[in-house]
Design an enzyme around this catalytic site. Structure first.
Site, short mmCIF file in Angstrom:
data_model
loop_
_atom_site.label_atom_id
_atom_site.label_comp_id
_atom_site.label_asym_id
_atom_site.label_seq_id
_atom_site.Cartn_x
_atom_site.Cartn_y
_atom_site.Cartn_z
N CYS A 75 18.20 107.29 69.46
CA CYS A 75 17.02 106.35 69.84
C CYS A 75 17.57 105.33 70.70
CB CYS A 75 16.26 106.47 69.02
SG CYS A 75 14.68 105.69 68.89
N CYS A 200 10.16 107.22 74.98
CA CYS A 200 11.63 108.03 74.82
C CYS A 200 12.17 107.57 75.45
CB CYS A 200 11.29 109.54 74.34
SG CYS A 200 12.92 110.38 74.05
#
Length: 262
Positions: A75, A200
């Site tokens: 991530c 993101c």
């Protein structure tokens, strides 16, 4: 018997995470507990939970869990928030090297911005209506005329669970609008969260590389997300092989607290 857990909440362009200092290895990892803590009605509320652990040869280890409680792939915004957390803990002063699920990473922190080096990317699959690549997590990238009018959740969920990607564990889905040269707007459906997120990191990285493949942009590429703007720089060292990829943007502490769990 209940346990009190100390936590800190961080966000990177609206992508928010629960950060735990687990260098003493005391956090009782379970999918159910993590999903509960990330729940926005019954828990603390977050897109994911991250453990900061010791790692021999590195400043720390980052272990990332999706909001559904399952351990996730890399991530990018979570990585930037973990770097800020480690910096706030005094683990490093300016430059750091840590390890995550996809390997070693380097980062630089100042008072406002985290500059995170992402893993090299090899291969970008160009299909008729989309690109697919892995920037630490798998990403589907498609260009649209007006991203503000795109049904991100409906379309993203259909692609994520569809016949192509569903059997392979699914994919994150990015919808991209070209604003001008080296400037994009992006909205992302994230697997594990199973919803649109405000930003993101691995997704905007994928979109920047996709823009290079389509338009020859050399970077830096500015990417506007619902949660704010990020910048991606990179070098193409061979056809469709990218290195020196940096995800650059703010990562901020929101609040700290404690929660009791059974």
């Amino acid at each position: 018997m209940s346990t009190t857990i100390q936590f800190v909440k961080y966000q990177g362009t609206g992508n928010d995470f629960i950060l735990l200092d687990d260098r003493n290895e005391t956090f009782p990892v379970s999918k159910e507990l993590i999903a509960h803590l990330c729940h926005r009605r019954f828990g603390i509320g977050a897109d994911g939970l991250i453990l900061l652990k010791n790692a021999e040869g590195y400043d720390f280890r980052m272990v990332y869990f999706n909001a559904d409680g399952a351990e996730g792939s890399m991530c990018g915004n979570g990585g930037r928030c973990t770097v800020r957390f480690a910096h706030d803990l005094g683990i490093f002063a300016e430059n750091t090297r840590f390890i995550a699920v996809d390997g070693a990473h380097e980062a630089v922190a100042d008072s406002e911005v985290i500059k995170l080096k992402m893993s090299p990317v090899k291969g970008l699959q160009k299909q008729e209506s989309y690109d697919f690549l892995n920037t630490g997590s798998p990403h589907y990238v498609t260009f649209v005329d007006e991203v503000a009018k795109t049904e991100v959740v409906t379309l993203g969920r259909t692609i994520r669970y569809g016949d192509i990607f569903g059997p392979l564990g699914g994919t994150n889905v990015n919808f991209v609008e070209v604003v001008s040269d080296n400037h994009l707007k992006v909205r992302t459906y994230e697997r594990g969260v199973e919803d649109e997120t405000y930003s993101c990191g691995t997704g905007v990285t994928a979109c920047a590389l996709s823009s290079h493949a389509h338009f020859g942009w050399q970077g830096p590429v500015t990417i506007d997300t619902p949660g704010g703007s990020l910048c991606v720089t990179f070098q193409e060292i061979a056809p469709e092989v990218y290195d020196s990829i940096y995800l650059i943007g703010p990562a901020k502490r929101v609040f700290n607290g404690e929660v009791q769990v059974s």
